[in-house]
Each structure stands twice: as structure tokens, then as C-alpha cells.
Scaffold this active site. Structure first.
Site, PDB file in Angstrom:
ATOM      1  N   ASN A  29       0.803  -1.241   0.000  1.00  0.00           N
ATOM      2  CA  ASN A  29       0.000   0.000   0.000  1.00  0.00           C
ATOM      3  C   ASN A  29       0.829   1.282   0.000  1.00  0.00           C
ATOM      4  O   ASN A  29       0.287   2.372   0.203  1.00  0.00           O
ATOM      5  CB  ASN A  29      -0.976   0.001   1.192  1.00  0.00           C
ATOM      6  CG  ASN A  29      -0.245  -0.078   2.523  1.00  0.00           C
ATOM      7  OD1 ASN A  29       0.988  -0.062   2.561  1.00  0.00           O
ATOM      8  ND2 ASN A  29      -0.999  -0.158   3.612  1.00  0.00           N
ATOM      9  N   ASP A  35       3.577  -5.872   4.441  1.00  0.00           N
ATOM     10  CA  ASP A  35       2.284  -6.233   5.041  1.00  0.00           C
ATOM     11  C   ASP A  35       1.818  -7.603   4.531  1.00  0.00           C
ATOM     12  O   ASP A  35       2.473  -8.234   3.707  1.00  0.00           O
ATOM     13  CB  ASP A  35       1.243  -5.144   4.743  1.00  0.00           C
ATOM     14  CG  ASP A  35       1.260  -4.705   3.285  1.00  0.00           C
ATOM     15  OD1 ASP A  35       1.319  -5.587   2.404  1.00  0.00           O
ATOM     16  OD2 ASP A  35       1.245  -3.481   3.018  1.00  0.00           O
ATOM     17  N   ASP A 104       4.696 -16.577  14.721  1.00  0.00           N
ATOM     18  CA  ASP A 104       5.507 -16.277  15.887  1.00  0.00           C
ATOM     19  C   ASP A 104       4.581 -16.110  17.087  1.00  0.00           C
ATOM     20  O   ASP A 104       3.559 -15.425  16.995  1.00  0.00           O
ATOM     21  CB  ASP A 104       6.256 -14.949  15.653  1.00  0.00           C
ATOM     22  CG  ASP A 104       7.732 -15.075  15.961  1.00  0.00           C
ATOM     23  OD1 ASP A 104       8.051 -15.498  17.073  1.00  0.00           O
ATOM     24  OD2 ASP A 104       8.549 -14.737  15.092  1.00  0.00           O
ATOM     25  N   ASP A 206       8.888 -17.538  20.837  1.00  0.00           N
ATOM     26  CA  ASP A 206       9.964 -16.598  21.134  1.00  0.00           C
ATOM     27  C   ASP A 206      10.542 -16.875  22.527  1.00  0.00           C
ATOM     28  O   ASP A 206       9.815 -17.189  23.463  1.00  0.00           O
ATOM     29  CB  ASP A 206       9.379 -15.179  21.059  1.00  0.00           C
ATOM     30  CG  ASP A 206      10.424 -14.103  21.192  1.00  0.00           C
ATOM     31  OD1 ASP A 206      11.308 -14.036  20.315  1.00  0.00           O
ATOM     32  OD2 ASP A 206      10.368 -13.335  22.171  1.00  0.00           O
ATOM     33  N   GLU A 269      12.478 -21.063  20.212  1.00  0.00           N
ATOM     34  CA  GLU A 269      13.692 -20.261  20.086  1.00  0.00           C
ATOM     35  C   GLU A 269      14.472 -20.408  21.386  1.00  0.00           C
ATOM     36  O   GLU A 269      13.999 -20.003  22.449  1.00  0.00           O
ATOM     37  CB  GLU A 269      13.376 -18.778  19.850  1.00  0.00           C
ATOM     38  CG  GLU A 269      14.666 -17.979  19.640  1.00  0.00           C
ATOM     39  CD  GLU A 269      14.544 -16.491  19.936  1.00  0.00           C
ATOM     40  OE1 GLU A 269      15.384 -15.731  19.427  1.00  0.00           O
ATOM     41  OE2 GLU A 269      13.640 -16.088  20.676  1.00  0.00           O
ATOM     42  N   HIS A 330      16.340 -12.878  12.114  1.00  0.00           N
ATOM     43  CA  HIS A 330      16.174 -11.426  12.250  1.00  0.00           C
ATOM     44  C   HIS A 330      17.017 -10.816  13.369  1.00  0.00           C
ATOM     45  O   HIS A 330      17.023  -9.600  13.541  1.00  0.00           O
ATOM     46  CB  HIS A 330      14.695 -11.101  12.498  1.00  0.00           C
ATOM     47  CG  HIS A 330      14.169 -11.746  13.743  1.00  0.00           C
ATOM     48  ND1 HIS A 330      13.974 -13.110  13.830  1.00  0.00           N
ATOM     49  CD2 HIS A 330      13.831 -11.244  14.951  1.00  0.00           C
ATOM     50  CE1 HIS A 330      13.524 -13.411  15.042  1.00  0.00           C
ATOM     51  NE2 HIS A 330      13.431 -12.299  15.733  1.00  0.00           N
ATOM     52  N   ASP A 331      17.728 -11.656  14.144  1.00  0.00           N
ATOM     53  CA  ASP A 331      18.539 -11.159  15.262  1.00  0.00           C
ATOM     54  C   ASP A 331      20.042 -11.294  15.022  1.00  0.00           C
ATOM     55  O   ASP A 331      20.831 -10.812  15.829  1.00  0.00           O
ATOM     56  CB  ASP A 331      18.205 -11.933  16.550  1.00  0.00           C
ATOM     57  CG  ASP A 331      16.825 -11.608  17.090  1.00  0.00           C
ATOM     58  OD1 ASP A 331      16.364 -10.469  16.895  1.00  0.00           O
ATOM     59  OD2 ASP A 331      16.199 -12.502  17.692  1.00  0.00           O
TER      60      ASP A 331
END
Length: 536
Positions: A29, A35, A104, A206, A269, A330-331
Site C-alpha cells: 500500500n 504487510d 511467531d 519466542d 527459540e 532477524h537477530d
């Protein structure tokens, strides 16, 4: 899809998981943030790549203090990402393609804006007071103990309203839930049921090892190996604030909920040494199906050390425990930035030929690298709170590079994080047209893995390890056997395998010139060579 011998394997044992960081995958968008509709638009790409399961990082309503890992409502979708209707459309489209969706779940802490915490904080006698970890100050006015926050500073936050401290393992905006409270347990299990009823195929939980804390809140001991360049959190060893024995009861409860549905997956995780990690499979295998194994992320890229680690892991797995491997998330720094572009191909060959379920982090398949984010553009709280330590995770979360149009085809607006400088050369569209690209390599490798029972679910047999080379065999009842040889160095090396019966043809290699060549037990490898050999 497979022959009769494979009927005992479930989708997550045969498949390949792909992690999407929703903010950065595809914006639909023009607001510069990825998204759910964007993910939907790219499903054909994932399907063509050979991905069988999509794992979405958090999409829940959140003040975004930690980019969605601070959840204000566990049963909704943040407007940035779309709506529950968008989610329903996405899961339907994923299932239509024969793929699975993993969500997640962040059960250790909520946002400080979550209604549960607002109630808990309102007064000492509120019914939800005990849903979080509240403690009086010590006689000298200091916090209840010496525990530290992962994101820097003390882990206790003083609350003026009720005159007590609350515990937060991460940001002060992320108060930890009190998992010793049965009401908290039931509330979170109901969250899982909500999404499972919607058709979600599993959860990645997580910081699973953080869920429960020492009952007596004892001080953590000092870490004798701490070095100044490390995160401040590492000054102490979190022996009382993480990995408590009772955590396994909680994991078992979660697993019990999933087992009430058909073929659902529980991933944990867990950053722990391998001996502790394997305990999360649970007694009688009733814990997590896949406690994430991060050894390829955390160990030095050295052949002997990795060979030993793989053997140790294989040897420690409980009966029926299924292995898994990860190169990035992502870490953590991206694999290409950690070991270089040439070795990233060797790493891909390793990831997709080791025994167990592989997880690919978005962009790895095109060799995306960490992108330098100037200090005045840093958004990650870990980076902002410890600015002198270069610990921001923003560089590994930059937008996916789709094509050479402005903003790499990710957005028509201004991307929330800047793109790599080289996106016009390194992108999906360009690599799809190049048979020698990283993407083409991944596609061929995945296709071969999914076609060959030995590579998909076969046994792992260690064959060779030296300073430079790691070698192993994969074999499955009556199916072709494969030998994998990986030169983890940039220099040539020469090896003679003890098994004189080794004869085969290279079916896939990091250097395509190898393919089609016959090899025997005496082999000369070039630097960065990785070979997948089908044995006679």
C-alpha cells in the site's frame, strides 16, 4: 509425493521453512512497510523456490517498541500489516499452494500497553496483579536482585503508582508475564487455540527458555569470560533468570494443546549450549518438535569444529528427536556478511543437505548482506540502547530486493529502512535469469533435496573432517546415496577418503564446472568448493 518408505514422516520433517520478517518482505500500500497483502502477492515466488512452510515474525497489534515483539493484543493483526480478514485470505492462499503457515508466538512478555498489564499495574490488589512479576525494593531502595535486561541496563523497572518494581527481560515496555500463575498459562494456551482454530499450522515460540524464573529470584553470578565489546547483558550468567527446570512443564502444556489438532508444529527459540538445548524435546518427546539449533550461527566457520558440533548434536538427539538447522534470522548477522559470498554457497549446500529441517531467512537465497544503517537512522532498540557496541539488528532486516526498479520493487513509498546499495545488481528478477546465480543455486539444491529421500530424510554418516574440509554421507533404505564434500576455506585442498569404494558423479556444485564429473576417493578441491556427489 514420496515413495512408500516415507509415509512415517510429517510435513515439517520433509519440508523447508522460510522466515519472513513482515515489515521488510513486500509492501502493498505504499507506506514503506511490508504487510500481509504483500506476502500474499509473493507466494508464487516462494512456491517456485520450493518452500513448503512460511514462518511469519509477529504481526499482532503493538506499540512497536521492539517491532512487534511487544504485543498489545494476541488475537489481532496490527493495522500496519492489514486485518484479520487479510490474515484469513493469506492462510487460505498458502494452504491452496500446499504450503503451511507458522506464526511467531511471544508468550514471555507483553507490551506495557496490553490490557492485562494496565490492569496489573493499576493497584496491588487487582485480580491481574500476579500476572506479572512484581517485587518490593530492597531496604536500601535498590532493585530486588542484580538481573540485567537483554537490551541493556537493569531488568527491574520502578512503578511509582503501586510502589513496586516489575521485571522485564527485554525493554521496560515489555514486562515479563508470571508463568507460575495458572491463569496466565490458561490465557496463553487459549491464544494458541485461537490461531490453531484459524488453521495456523504451528508456532515458533519466542525466547522459550526465558519463560519461567527462579522462585527465590537469586542473584545471577558474574560471567568470568565477559569482554568489553560484548552486550552489557553478558556481564552476568543468566542461570536463575532463564532455563529453569519448570519451563519443561510449560512447553509440555503447549505441546499438549497442539497435539489436540492434526499435524501441528511447535518450534522453540532457545539460545543454549547443545546439552541443554536437547532437553527441550521433552521427556518421551512431548516437548518442542524443533528446539531451534543455532550452531551454524554461533560457532566459528571452521570445518573440524562444525564436524564435531554436528556429531555431538546427532549423538545427543533423543530417540525420535528430529534435527534442524538455521543459517540466519532477524537477530543475527546475515550468513553472506559473516563468511563471504563464496562461502555462503557452501553454507547453503550444508544447510540443505544436513539431516533435519532447514530454515531459510528471507533474502539468503539471493545472497543479501547486512546493510550499514547510519546512526541517525537506527531503529532497533538494542542498537539505540547500546550505541557504542554496534549491536543494532537493523542491518539484517532491510527490505527484500525484488528487482532494479526504485526501492527494489519492495515499496512505492519510502522504505522503513534503507536498501542495500547494490540492489539494482543483486535482486530476484536479475538472478532468476542467471543460471549461475545464488538464487538458481538454491532452487536446484532445494529441488534435488525434495526429490531424493536420502537427502530429505536419510541417515547422516560422518565421513571426513580436516582443517579445511567437512564431508558426510546421506543414505536411505534402498535409495541412491550421496556424499557431500565442503571446503570451508578459500584455499585448495587434497583429500583421500579411506573408503576405496567411493565412486560417483557430481550432481551439483558451488562451481558448476564440477557438475557431471566423476570422482573417486582421491579428490582435489578448489577454494570454496562444495560438491554433492551421487554415489554409484
Amino acid at each position: 509425493m514420496m515413495n512408500e518408505g516415507l509415509t512415517r514422516y510429517v510435513w515439517w520433517q520433509e519440508g523447508i521453512i522460510y522466515q519472513i520478517y513482515p515489515r521488510s518482505f513486500q509492501d502493498s500500500n505504499g507506506d514503506g512497510i511490508g504487510d500481509l497483502q504483500g506476502v500474499l502477492q509473493r507466494l508464487n515466488y516462494l512456491s517456485a523456490l520450493g518452500i513448503t512452510a512460511v514462518w511469519l515474525s509477529p504481526i499482532y497489534p503493538s506499540p512497536m517498541a521492539d517491532f512487534g515483539y511487544d504485543i498489545a493484543d494476541y488475537q489481532g493483526v496490527h493495522p500496519l500489516f492489514g486485518s484479520l480478514n487479510d490474515f484469513d485470505a493469506l492462510i487460505e492462499a498458502i494452504h491452496q499452494r500446499g504450503m503451511k503457515l507458522i506464526l511467531d508466538l511471544v508468550p514471555n512478555h507483553t507490551s506495557d500497553q496490553h490490557p492485562w498489564f494496565l490492569e496489573s499495574r493499576s493497584s496491588r490488589d487487582n485480580p491481574k496483579r500476579d500476572w506479572y512479576i512484581w517485587q518490593d525494593k530492597l531496604p536500601d531502595g535498590s532493585p530486588p536482585n542484580n538481573w540485567l535486561s537483554v537490551f541493556g541496563g537493569n531488568a527491574w523497572e520502578w512503578d511509582e503508582t503501586t510502589g513496586q518494581f516489575y521485571y522485564h527481560a527485554f525493554l521496560k515496555e515489555q514486562p515479563d508475564l508470571n508463568w507460575r500463575n495458572p491463569e496466565v498459562q490458561e490465557a496463553m494456551l487459549n491464544v494458541m487455540r485461537f490461531w490453531l482454530d484459524k488453521g495456523v499450522d504451528g508456532f515458533r515460540v519466542d525466547v522459550m527458555w526465558h519463560l519461567i524464573k527462579d522462585k527465590n529470584l537469586r542473584d545471577n553470578p558474574v560471567n568470568p569470560d565477559y569482554q568489553p565489546h560484548m552486550a552489557t547483558y553478558d556481564q552476568l550468567l543468566p542461570v536463575y533468570s532463564t532455563d529453569q527446570p519448570e519451563v519443561h512443564d510449560l512447553v509440555r502444556q503447549m505441546r499438549h494443546v497442539l497435539d489436540g489438532y492434526t499435524d501441528r508444529l511447535l518450534i522453540g527459540e532457545i539460545y543454549l549450549p547443545i546439552h541443554q538445548l536437547v532437553t527441550y524435546y521433552g521427556i518421551d518427546g512431548k516437548g518442542a518438535h524443533l528446539p531451534f539449533n543455532f550452531q551454524l550461527l554461533t560457532l566459528p566457520w571452521e570445518a573440524r569444529q562444525l564436524a564435531t558440533a554436528i556429531d555431538q548434536y546427532e549423538g545427543l538427539l533423543p530417540a525420535n528427536g528430529w534435527p534442524n538447522w538455521v543459517l540466519g534470522n532477524h537477530d543475527q548477522p546475515r550468513i553472506t556478511s559473516r563468511i563471504g559470498r563464496e562461502q555462503a554457497r557452501v553454507a547453503a549446500l550444508m544447510l540443505l543437505t544436513l539431516r533435519g529441517t532447514p530454515t531459510i531467512y528471507y533474502g539468503e537465497e539471493i545472497g543479501m548482506q547486512d546493510v550499514p544503517i547510519p546512526f541517525d537512522e537506527v531503529q532497533d532498540p538494542q542498537g539505540l540502547n547500546m550505541p557504542d557496541k554496534n549491536l543494532s539488528r537493523d542491518p539484517v532486516r532491510t527490505p527484500m530486493q525484488w528487482d532494479d526498479s526504485p526501492n527494489a520493487g519492495f515499496t512505492e513509498g519510502k522504505p522503513w529502512l534503507r536498501l542495500a546499495r547494490n540492489f539494482s545488481r543483486e535482486n530476484v528478477e536479475r538472478q532468476q535469469q542467471d543460471p549461475y546465480s545464488m538464487l538458481s543455486f538454491y532452487k536446484r539444491l532445494i529441488k534435488l533435496r525434495q526429490q531424493e529421500p536420502s537427502l530429505m530424510v536419510g541417515d547422516y554418516v560422518p565421513v571426513y573432517a580436516s582443517e579445511q574440509v567437512l564431508g558426510y554421507m546421506r543414505q536411505f533404505d534402498g535409495q541412491p546415496r550421496f556424499l557431500v564434500l565442503l571446503n570451508l576455506s578459500h584455499r585448495p585442498c587434497y583429500l583421500t577418503l579411506n573408503d576405496s569404494s567411493i565412486n560417483g558423479v557430481v550432481v551439483l556444485a558451488t562451481a558448476p564446472e564440477w557438475e557431471g564429473n566423476r570422482v573417486t576417493n582421491s579428490i582435489s578441491l578448489g577454494g570454496d568448493d562444495g560438491l554433492l556427489i551421487r554415489l554409484d
